[in-house]
Motif scaffolding. Sequence first.
Motif, PDB file in Angstrom:
ATOM      1  N   LYS A 163       0.845  -1.208   0.000  1.00 35.51           N
ATOM      2  CA  LYS A 163       0.000   0.000   0.000  1.00 35.51           C
ATOM      3  C   LYS A 163       0.877   1.253   0.000  1.00 35.51           C
ATOM      4  O   LYS A 163       0.595   2.226  -0.689  1.00 35.51           O
ATOM      5  N   VAL A 201       1.300   4.444  -2.760  1.00 33.19           N
ATOM      6  CA  VAL A 201       1.235   5.875  -2.420  1.00 33.19           C
ATOM      7  C   VAL A 201       2.475   6.582  -2.970  1.00 33.19           C
ATOM      8  O   VAL A 201       2.381   7.650  -3.573  1.00 33.19           O
ATOM      9  N   ARG A 211      -3.503   8.281   3.602  1.00 31.17           N
ATOM     10  CA  ARG A 211      -3.149   6.882   3.368  1.00 31.17           C
ATOM     11  C   ARG A 211      -1.793   6.522   3.983  1.00 31.17           C
ATOM     12  O   ARG A 211      -1.605   5.435   4.515  1.00 31.17           O
TER      13      ARG A 211
END
Length: 206
Positions: free
Chosen positions: A107, A111, A138
């Motif tokens: 993840k 980003v 995030r």
Amino acid sequence: MAENSITVTVAYGATKHNITLSGQDGNEPLLKDLCEALTEATGVPVASQKVIFKGKSLKEMDESLSSFGMKQGCKLMMIGKRNSPEEEAELKKLKDIEKSVEQTAKKLEKVDGELTGLKNGFLAKDLQADALNKLDRRVKVAAEQFMKILEQIDAMAVPENFSDCRMKKKGLVKTVQGFLAQCDKIEAGISDHLAKIQSKNLALAE
């Protein structure tokens, strides 16, 4: 059989294990591939294994099996101690934690990629601030997940004699700390880019 595959017989105690290995991406199988396969077959962790071929103990993990002179059907010997069921249970917990580290890291990578895209101007200027704030959220979520994982690892009481476990735990802590440092770096990059956009907007407004 594929050219980069080999089957060897490994004696461990009174048991003989036939291990078939195939190299990765067209490469030849390495000693570490054999050791990992032996862990699967015998339960002896790689760090505790001593693999002997023609009276010589093999140590170079990244060397190919053929570089040691191994051929199809050759015989080897392994000595080493299995982990206790208790240590295996702790190792399994650490492996599960490792999986969640990998998922969170993916993840974070996403980003980072999107931030690079923004810096390269892949989005209209008026939409950038909003996109950057979303990315910032995030990163913060990823950092929180990494902190929770660290707490989880820290809460594990690993006995002194579980050397394999202690080594894995130490390595995992180092990995998570590295990802937390990456979170800080990405957050700094987002703040920096936001500041640039804001100062440009102010200049335009004047």
